[in-house]
Write a protein that holds these residues in place. Structure first.
Motif, PDB file in Angstrom:
ATOM      1  N   ASN A   1      -5.073  21.857  63.493  1.00 33.88           N
ATOM      2  CA  ASN A   1      -6.286  22.135  62.715  1.00 33.88           C
ATOM      3  C   ASN A   1      -7.446  22.342  63.690  1.00 33.88           C
ATOM      4  O   ASN A   1      -8.300  21.476  63.880  1.00 33.88           O
ATOM      5  N   VAL A   2      -7.461  23.512  64.305  1.00 34.07           N
ATOM      6  CA  VAL A   2      -8.410  23.784  65.385  1.00 34.07           C
ATOM      7  C   VAL A   2      -9.869  23.719  64.923  1.00 34.07           C
ATOM      8  O   VAL A   2     -10.708  23.123  65.609  1.00 34.07           O
ATOM      9  N   PRO A   3     -10.242  24.312  63.774  1.00 35.51           N
ATOM     10  CA  PRO A   3     -11.652  24.229  63.361  1.00 35.51           C
ATOM     11  C   PRO A   3     -12.140  22.791  63.207  1.00 35.51           C
ATOM     12  O   PRO A   3     -13.241  22.453  63.654  1.00 35.51           O
TER      13      PRO A   3
ATOM     14  N   LEU B   1     -14.925  20.796  65.559  1.00 34.82           N
ATOM     15  CA  LEU B   1     -16.091  20.162  64.946  1.00 34.82           C
ATOM     16  C   LEU B   1     -16.240  18.732  65.454  1.00 34.82           C
ATOM     17  O   LEU B   1     -17.331  18.320  65.881  1.00 34.82           O
ATOM     18  N   TYR B   2     -15.149  17.969  65.416  1.00 32.99           N
ATOM     19  CA  TYR B   2     -15.212  16.574  65.843  1.00 32.99           C
ATOM     20  C   TYR B   2     -15.569  16.463  67.323  1.00 32.99           C
ATOM     21  O   TYR B   2     -16.328  15.574  67.724  1.00 32.99           O
ATOM     22  N   GLU B   3     -15.033  17.357  68.134  1.00 37.22           N
ATOM     23  CA  GLU B   3     -15.359  17.328  69.563  1.00 37.22           C
ATOM     24  C   GLU B   3     -16.841  17.616  69.788  1.00 37.22           C
ATOM     25  O   GLU B   3     -17.485  16.977  70.623  1.00 37.22           O
ATOM     26  N   ARG B   4     -17.386  18.576  69.039  1.00 30.81           N
ATOM     27  CA  ARG B   4     -18.816  18.879  69.175  1.00 30.81           C
ATOM     28  C   ARG B   4     -19.678  17.688  68.759  1.00 30.81           C
ATOM     29  O   ARG B   4     -20.781  17.497  69.281  1.00 30.81           O
TER      30      ARG B   4
ATOM     31  N   ALA C   1     -12.177   9.855  56.985  1.00 32.85           N
ATOM     32  CA  ALA C   1     -11.056  10.709  56.588  1.00 32.85           C
ATOM     33  C   ALA C   1     -11.427  11.555  55.377  1.00 32.85           C
ATOM     34  O   ALA C   1     -12.475  11.371  54.757  1.00 32.85           O
ATOM     35  N   ASN C   2     -10.527  12.487  55.062  1.00 33.81           N
ATOM     36  CA  ASN C   2     -10.632  13.304  53.845  1.00 33.81           C
ATOM     37  C   ASN C   2     -11.927  14.109  53.779  1.00 33.81           C
ATOM     38  O   ASN C   2     -12.591  14.176  52.740  1.00 33.81           O
ATOM     39  N   LEU C   3     -12.263  14.737  54.901  1.00 31.64           N
ATOM     40  CA  LEU C   3     -13.414  15.640  54.938  1.00 31.64           C
ATOM     41  C   LEU C   3     -13.008  16.988  54.355  1.00 31.64           C
ATOM     42  O   LEU C   3     -12.009  17.575  54.763  1.00 31.64           O
ATOM     43  N   ALA C   4     -13.769  17.461  53.399  1.00 31.84           N
ATOM     44  CA  ALA C   4     -13.519  18.779  52.810  1.00 31.84           C
ATOM     45  C   ALA C   4     -14.845  19.394  52.393  1.00 31.84           C
ATOM     46  O   ALA C   4     -15.744  18.693  51.921  1.00 31.84           O
ATOM     47  N   VAL C   5     -14.957  20.703  52.580  1.00 31.39           N
ATOM     48  CA  VAL C   5     -16.168  21.438  52.213  1.00 31.39           C
ATOM     49  C   VAL C   5     -15.760  22.672  51.416  1.00 31.39           C
ATOM     50  O   VAL C   5     -14.793  23.356  51.769  1.00 31.39           O
ATOM     51  N   ALA C   6     -16.473  22.940  50.336  1.00 25.22           N
ATOM     52  CA  ALA C   6     -16.199  24.127  49.532  1.00 25.22           C
ATOM     53  C   ALA C   6     -16.352  25.381  50.386  1.00 25.22           C
ATOM     54  O   ALA C   6     -17.171  25.427  51.306  1.00 25.22           O
ATOM     55  N   ARG C   7     -15.574  26.396  50.079  1.00 25.76           N
ATOM     56  CA  ARG C   7     -15.592  27.616  50.889  1.00 25.76           C
ATOM     57  C   ARG C   7     -16.996  28.200  51.009  1.00 25.76           C
ATOM     58  O   ARG C   7     -17.394  28.665  52.068  1.00 25.76           O
ATOM     59  N   ARG C   8     -17.763  28.163  49.935  1.00 30.43           N
ATOM     60  CA  ARG C   8     -19.108  28.745  49.979  1.00 30.43           C
ATOM     61  C   ARG C   8     -20.087  27.895  50.782  1.00 30.43           C
ATOM     62  O   ARG C   8     -21.199  28.343  51.077  1.00 30.43           O
ATOM     63  N   GLY C   9     -19.670  26.679  51.142  1.00 25.44           N
ATOM     64  CA  GLY C   9     -20.554  25.810  51.908  1.00 25.44           C
ATOM     65  C   GLY C   9     -20.208  25.709  53.376  1.00 25.44           C
ATOM     66  O   GLY C   9     -20.849  24.963  54.117  1.00 25.44           O
ATOM     67  N   ARG C  10     -19.205  26.463  53.814  1.00 27.30           N
ATOM     68  CA  ARG C  10     -18.773  26.352  55.203  1.00 27.30           C
ATOM     69  C   ARG C  10     -19.663  27.158  56.138  1.00 27.30           C
ATOM     70  O   ARG C  10     -20.296  28.115  55.739  1.00 27.30           O
ATOM     71  N   ARG C  11     -19.701  26.719  57.389  1.00 30.94           N
ATOM     72  CA  ARG C  11     -20.504  27.351  58.440  1.00 30.94           C
ATOM     73  C   ARG C  11     -22.000  27.300  58.127  1.00 30.94           C
ATOM     74  O   ARG C  11     -22.759  28.177  58.534  1.00 30.94           O
TER      75      ARG C  11
END
Length: 256
Positions: free
Chosen positions: A158-160, A164-167, A116-126
């Motif tokens: 929360n589609v993104p 991610l989890y499905e992939r 739980a509680n997965l979070a990534v800084a905006r500059r670290g996404r994708r």
């Protein structure tokens, strides 16, 4: 061929720093700072008014700090954090044993190894950081907790995150239509009704787990590849006889 748009030098350096990010287990004394990061990136990412941000941050951070200390301050739990090359926090994810409310008696409610509680800084996404954090969480479930199954909850909207989890191989187990989640609405923190999806993954690393975690898209692609290889081999088998037949036909044609 098409070329990617050149990035400014500082963006290239930032991207390299994210790709080189290391993941480690946070110390108990760091959980408050991680809670602040989580609130900033997860709850307040779309809140632009400075007054609203300050008010909501104070309220949410206090609650999140208590929750993180309770859930991730024990030996059988972990808050995993990602830091860039400069040691700046750019991502987090938690793992602990927890119960998940099941909508019917046929589904056990745990305790499960809960991610739980997965979070990534905006500059670290994708840039693969969320995937790296999830891999570390699954390794903790498998190696430290000695569990074969990881469970998580995600808001259906929360589609993104859901994609991610499905992939990564997580599959829907059940849905909880009575769940609530905190959201920032018009500058206030409110509990909103959500449809939470409970998803699971076999993280044992066995061959059976790899098959179990395949998506139908992966199965279809694998089938297409196998069929393509089979046709290639069959054509290769036919190539030599066809070549000999053509030689015989050419030989049989009278010279002019």
């Amino acid at each position: 061929r098409d070329c990617a748009r050149p990035q400014p030098r500082r963006e290239v350096a930032a991207a390299a720093g994210v790709r080189a990010a290391g993941v480690r287990r946070a110390e108990r004394g760091e959980l408050r700072a991680v809670a602040g990061f989580f609130v900033e990136e997860f709850f307040l990412g779309r809140t632009t008014d400075p007054t609203d941000r300050a008010r909501c941050f104070k309220s949410l951070c206090a609650d999140q700090s208590r929750d993180f200390s309770r859930r991730y301050g024990t030996s059988d739990s972990a808050m995993l954090i990602a830091e860039d090359a400069d040691g700046e926090l750019i991502g987090c994810v938690g793992v602990n044993f927890g119960r998940v409310p099941a909508p019917d008696e046929s589904s056990a409610d745990g305790p499960f190894a809960l991610v739980a509680n997965l979070a990534v800084a905006r500059r670290g996404r994708r840039r693969g950081l969320a995937k790296k954090l999830m891999a570390a969480a699954e390794a903790f479930v498998r190696e430290d907790l000695e569990e074969e199954e990881a469970i998580l909850l995600v808001d259906q909207k929360n589609v993104p995150a859901r994609r991610l989890y499905e992939r990564l191989g997580y599959k829907r187990r059940w849905a909880d239509p009575d769940a609530k989640a905190l959201e920032v609405v018009d500058g206030s923190v409110v509990a909103q009704p959500v449809l939470n999806l409970c998803m699971r993954k076999n993280v044992s690393g066995s061959a059976g787990a790899l098959v179990e975690n395949l998506r139908w898209q992966d199965v279809a692609l694998l089938a297409a590849i196998v069929a393509g290889v089979a046709w290639r081999d069959r054509l290769a088998e036919l190539a030599d006889p066809l070549s000999r037949l053509l030689d015989e036909l050419v030989t049989a044609i009278p010279a002019p």
